[in-house]
Each structure stands twice: as structure tokens, then as C-alpha cells.
Design an enzyme around this catalytic site. Structure first.
Site, PDB file in Angstrom:
ATOM      1  N   GLY A  72       0.692  -1.234  -0.132  1.00 26.10           N
ATOM      2  CA  GLY A  72       0.092  -0.200  -0.078  1.00 26.10           C
ATOM      3  C   GLY A  72       0.904   1.323   0.071  1.00 26.10           C
ATOM      4  O   GLY A  72       1.135   1.846  -0.989  1.00 26.10           O
TER       5      GLY A  72
ATOM      6  N   CYS B 253      -9.614  22.170  17.616  1.00 23.04           N
ATOM      7  CA  CYS B 253      -9.287  22.495  19.030  1.00 23.04           C
ATOM      8  C   CYS B 253      -8.965  21.178  19.621  1.00 23.04           C
ATOM      9  O   CYS B 253      -9.758  20.729  20.583  1.00 23.04           O
ATOM     10  CB  CYS B 253     -10.926  22.875  19.133  1.00 23.04           C
ATOM     11  SG  CYS B 253     -11.250  24.410  18.534  1.00 23.04           S
TER      12      CYS B 253
HETATM   13  N1  PLP Z   1      -2.228  -6.314   3.564  1.00 25.73           N
HETATM   14  C1  PLP Z   1      -3.158  -6.081   4.763  1.00 25.73           C
HETATM   15  C2  PLP Z   1      -3.808  -7.294   5.197  1.00 25.73           C
HETATM   16  C3  PLP Z   1      -2.964  -5.138   5.677  1.00 25.73           C
HETATM   17  O1  PLP Z   1      -3.451  -4.748   6.672  1.00 25.73           O
HETATM   18  C4  PLP Z   1      -2.017  -3.897   5.137  1.00 25.73           C
HETATM   19  C5  PLP Z   1      -2.092  -2.609   6.132  1.00 25.73           C
HETATM   20  O2  PLP Z   1      -2.388  -2.445   7.134  1.00 25.73           O
HETATM   21  C6  PLP Z   1      -1.433  -3.915   3.850  1.00 25.73           C
HETATM   22  C7  PLP Z   1      -1.610  -5.014   3.112  1.00 25.73           C
HETATM   23  C8  PLP Z   1      -0.802  -2.823   3.175  1.00 25.73           C
HETATM   24  O3  PLP Z   1       0.239  -2.468   4.074  1.00 25.73           O
HETATM   25  P1  PLP Z   1       1.423  -1.419   3.851  1.00 25.73           P
HETATM   26  O4  PLP Z   1       0.594  -0.127   3.210  1.00 25.73           O
HETATM   27  O5  PLP Z   1       2.296  -1.107   4.963  1.00 25.73           O
HETATM   28  O6  PLP Z   1       2.035  -1.962   2.452  1.00 25.73           O
END
Ligand code: PLP
Length: 424
Positions: free
Chosen positions: A280, A348
Site C-alpha cells: 500500500g 481544537c
Molecule cells: N495487507 C494487509 C492485510 C494490511 O492490513 C495492510 C495494511 O495494514 C496492507 C496489506 C498494506 O500495508 P502497507 O501499506 O504497509 O504496504
């Protein structure tokens, strides 16, 4: 590398000056770069493709990091799949053009309704995170007359990540089936006519900068694969999750996609499995900035100087929630010796503090700044706290740009609430 660069002293997103976007879209606003998103995707894909055992691996973008349809469509066009954790995210992935057979459905608390939706949509696989969930999935699949592909998410007791709140693979974390229970559960799934266990999955945390914990988790999955096979069970897929970190500040060191791919290939070599990855942050973080304008500078007699921005914790919550660091840069390069600022928003709460004592060149009310590294876990975590309009999102592609989520109007915001008859 990203495509937010200064040209003649003015920060641009690709070929578009950020000053232009501030003038047309207003601030605060998220700005994403198509070239950076696609570059990050290709760097990872090419790193994986360089290893025979990772050829054709599925890269499934973790939709939770940035779920804007335009961002998802950009990555889908590159061939990305999607890692999803809710019916809403599956709907977004499908709407953005990700084929169902490239969508993974993960998450610790999928409802029966969401499981039924995923089965009907024909997603590639459902990652089951507990015995209780397996039982519910079997019941839902039986009612649908289906037999979905299932991977068991293993909790490898290897926690890692940039902050305790984003560590997911530790023993006490709510995620996944403990390794010592997973073998029996896999066999139980194999005995059911209503699910097809295809493999194992793990995701141990986020913003991981060192490969050692990832390697430990991957080795555990590889060992479990061999054990399951020795018991006559079929294991054809390993979903290795996401988690690889990014450099939030210029000098920070993180493992490269090439090193990550090489380490993974060493672990999977000879195992004959289809690998999947769920990045991600790695793809999206440095493909986005949060653009904001200085409302005022508040100087105190004790010398403290507050840079009060029109962006706040409701727009970018990571500093308040995870003590996260985001670099702040002026949009128009400024001369003058840097001076320390406490960078805050108008909400706030004292938690609405982005940074303390951050050295920046002299700034004035009306100046524009950006928070870099804001393309992941930025807009997706925004809210309307303090009745501040939801921050808009803009996608740049070379010289063109589009508002891909507009700022709501006051009328739209107020119209969402209803005052009952007896109060009118
Ligand atoms: N896959 C799962 C199951 C996740 O929970 C997450 C993030 O929490 C990701 C992938 C993506 O993680 P990242 O953004 O650190 O690559």
C-alpha cells in the site's frame, strides 16, 4: 523517486505548478502524481519479475492506503490487483476496473453479508483469519452453493512496523491464526466441500524498513507449506502481504524493492508457489502531497513560533495518531535562515500538531506549503471533525489535472443530517 520537484523555485506536481492548483482547487487539498504511482508500481513489479520463482506474481495494491477511484484506476491500468478489507473496498476496486480474479479479500471481521458479496463477486481468494471465520464462511458458501478459494492468514508471532498501532504480526495482535493452530485449521478447510484452501497468507505490519522480520515470517510460511504438503494437502499460493516502508524524510534508509524481491526469491526458490504481494504505502505514500496555506504565524513572547495552517488533523491524522513524520516544504522556495516552527492546524485539540520545532525558511501568512509522503493513509483517514469540509483530492498527469474528489459544499454537508419532526 517522485515527480514533485522545484522548477525555477516553484514546486510542481509533474508539469503543474502547485500554486496553480491552490488557486483553482483551493486548500487544503491532496495532490497525487500519476507518473509517481506508475513508477512505484513498475519498480516493484520489475524487481519481482527479475526472479524466476516470482514471475507473474500478483501485486495487489492495498486499497486501504488510498481508495480514490482514480488512483485505483491508474494502478489497475498497470495490471495491479487489489487487496481489500471491506465490501466497500471490493466495490471500489471493481468500479476502478480491477478484475475480480485479481482481488483479495482480507480482514479480521468480515460480516456474513460481506463474505456473501465477495463470493458473488467472484474474488480471487478470501483470506481467513480465524477458526470462527472459517466456520461462518463455510456456512455462507454452502448457502450460496459455492466453494471459494481460501488462504489462511497466519500470525507468525513476528511483529514489525513503524509504530505499535501498525504492527499486526505480533502474538497479542488480533490478526491471523496462530501458526501452531493453522495446520489443523487448514486440514479442516480441506475437508469441507464448501471452501478450497489454496494457500497461506501473512502481513506482519506497516512501514517496515528492515527485511529481517519479513524474512522470518516468509520462512515460517515456506516451512508450513512443506509440512502441509507432506500431509497430502495442496498449497499453491503464498500471499506475503505488504508492509515495506518508504523514506518519509530525505535521508531515511529503507530496504529497496530489489532487496525485498531478492530476499523473497531466496525463501521461495524451489517451492513452486504463486506469490502475491499487498503493498500500500510503498506505491502510494510518496505519490501524494497535502497542499496547505499558512493562515497566520503566531509569535509568543517566549520566542515560540506557531505556523498555523489551514490543514488539520482531520485532513492528515498520521502525526496525531502515530507520531508520524512528514516533511514540510514551502511551495515557493524561500531565502533566509531556517527558524523553528511548531506546525499546527486549526482543530481544537493539542493533538492537532504536525511537528514541533521544525526548521523552515521564514514564512508568512498566505504562503503555501506541502506535506510530502501523504499519498498513503492520508485522504482515506480524513474526516469532517470540527465540521471542516472533507479535503478534496486532485490527480495530476503530465500537464493536466483533474479533481478526483471534490470538496463538499456547505449545503451538501448540512443536508446529510436530518432534524426530526418533533424538533422543528
Ligand atoms: N495487507 C494487509 C492485510 C494490511 O492490513 C495492510 C495494511 O495494514 C496492507 C496489506 C498494506 O500495508 P502497507 O501499506 O504497509 O504496504
Amino acid at each position: 523517486m517522485d515527480h514533485f520537484q522545484y522548477r525555477d523555485g516553484a514546486l510542481h506536481a509533474e508539469d503543474v505548478p502547485l500554486e496553480t492548483l491552490a488557486a483553482t482547487v483551493g486548500t487544503p487539498a491532496y495532490v497525487y502524481s500519476t507518473a509517481t504511482l506508475t513508477r512505484h508500481y513498475r519498480v516493484l513489479r520489475d524487481a519481482l519479475e527479475a526472479h524466476a520463482c516470482l514471475k507473474g506474481a500478483l501485486v495487489a495494491f492495498a486499497v486501504k492506503a488510498n481508495s480514490n477511484l482514480a488512483v485505483l484506476a491508474t494502478l489497475a491500468r498497470e495490471g495491479s490487483g487489489a487487496d481489500t478489507v471491506s465490501e466497500g473496498e471490493i466495490r471500489r476496486a471493481l468500479a476502478a476496473g480491477v478484475p475480480a480474479d485479481r482481488i483479495i479479500f482480507s480482514g479480521v471481521g468480515k460480516t456474513d453479508g460481506e463474505l456473501a458479496f465477495a463470493i458473488a463477486a467472484g474474488v480471487r481468494q478470501i483470506n481467513v483469519e480465524s477458526a470462527a471465520e472459517l466456520d461462518r464462511l463455510i456456512a455462507v458458501a454452502a448457502a450460496a452453493g459455492a466453494a471459494p478459494a481460501v488462504a489462511l492468514r497466519v500470525n507468525p508471532k513476528v511483529g514489525a512496523g513503524g509504530h505499535a498501532k501498525i504492527t499486526t504480526g505480533g502474538e497479542g495482535d488480533k490478526f491471523g491464526v496462530p501458526a501452531d493452530e493453522a495446520l489443523a485449521l487448514y486440514a479442516r478447510a480441506a475437508a469441507s466441500p464448501h471452501v478450497v484452501p489454496v494457500g497461506l497468507a501473512c502481513h506482519i505490519g506497516s512501514q517496515i524498513t528492515d527485511l529481517a522480520p519479513l524474512e522470518a515470517a516468509f520462512r515460517l510460511l515456506a516451512d508450513m507449506t512443506r509440512t502441509l504438503r507432506s500431509q497430502g494437502l495442496e498449497v499453491t499460493r503464498l500471499d506475503l502481504g505488504g508492509g515495506l516502508g518508504v523514506p518519509y524524510s530525505g535521508g531515511a534508509q529503507t530496504a529497496s524493492p530489489a532487496d525485498y524481491a531478492a530476499m523473497t526469491a531466496r525463501v521461495l526458490d524451489g517451492l513452486e508457489v504463486e506469490a502475491a504481494f499487498e503493498p500500500g504505502r510503498l506505491l502510494a505514500a510518496n505519490a501524494g502531497v497535502l497542499l496547505s496555506r499558512v493562515i497566520q504565524i503566531t509569535e509568543r513572547a517566549d520566542g515560540r513560533r506557531f505556523l498555523v495552517l489551514d490543514a488539520a488533523m482531520n485532513d492528515l491524522v498520521r502525526p496525531a495518531m502515530y507520531d508520524a513524520f512528514h516533511e514540510v516544504k514551502p511551495v515557493v522556495a524561500r531565502d533566509g535562515d531556517p527558524r523553528p516552527y511548531d506546525i499546527v492546524g486549526p482543530v481544537c485539540e493539542t493533538g492537532d500538531t504536525f511537528a514541533r520545532g521544525r526548521p523552515l525558511p521564514p514564512l508568512a501568512a498566505g504562503d503555501l506549503v506541502v506535506f510530502t509522503g501523504a499519498g498513503a493513509y492520508g485522504a482515506v483517514m480524513s474526516s469532517e471533525y470540527n465540521t471542516r469540509p472533507l479535503v478534496p483530492e486532485v490527480l495530476v498527469d503530465g500537464p493536466r489535472h483533474a479533481v478526483v474528489r471534490p470538496r463538499p459544499t456547505w449545503a451538501e454537508m448540512l443536508a446529510r443530517d436530518h432534524v426530526p419532526e418533533w424538533l422543528r
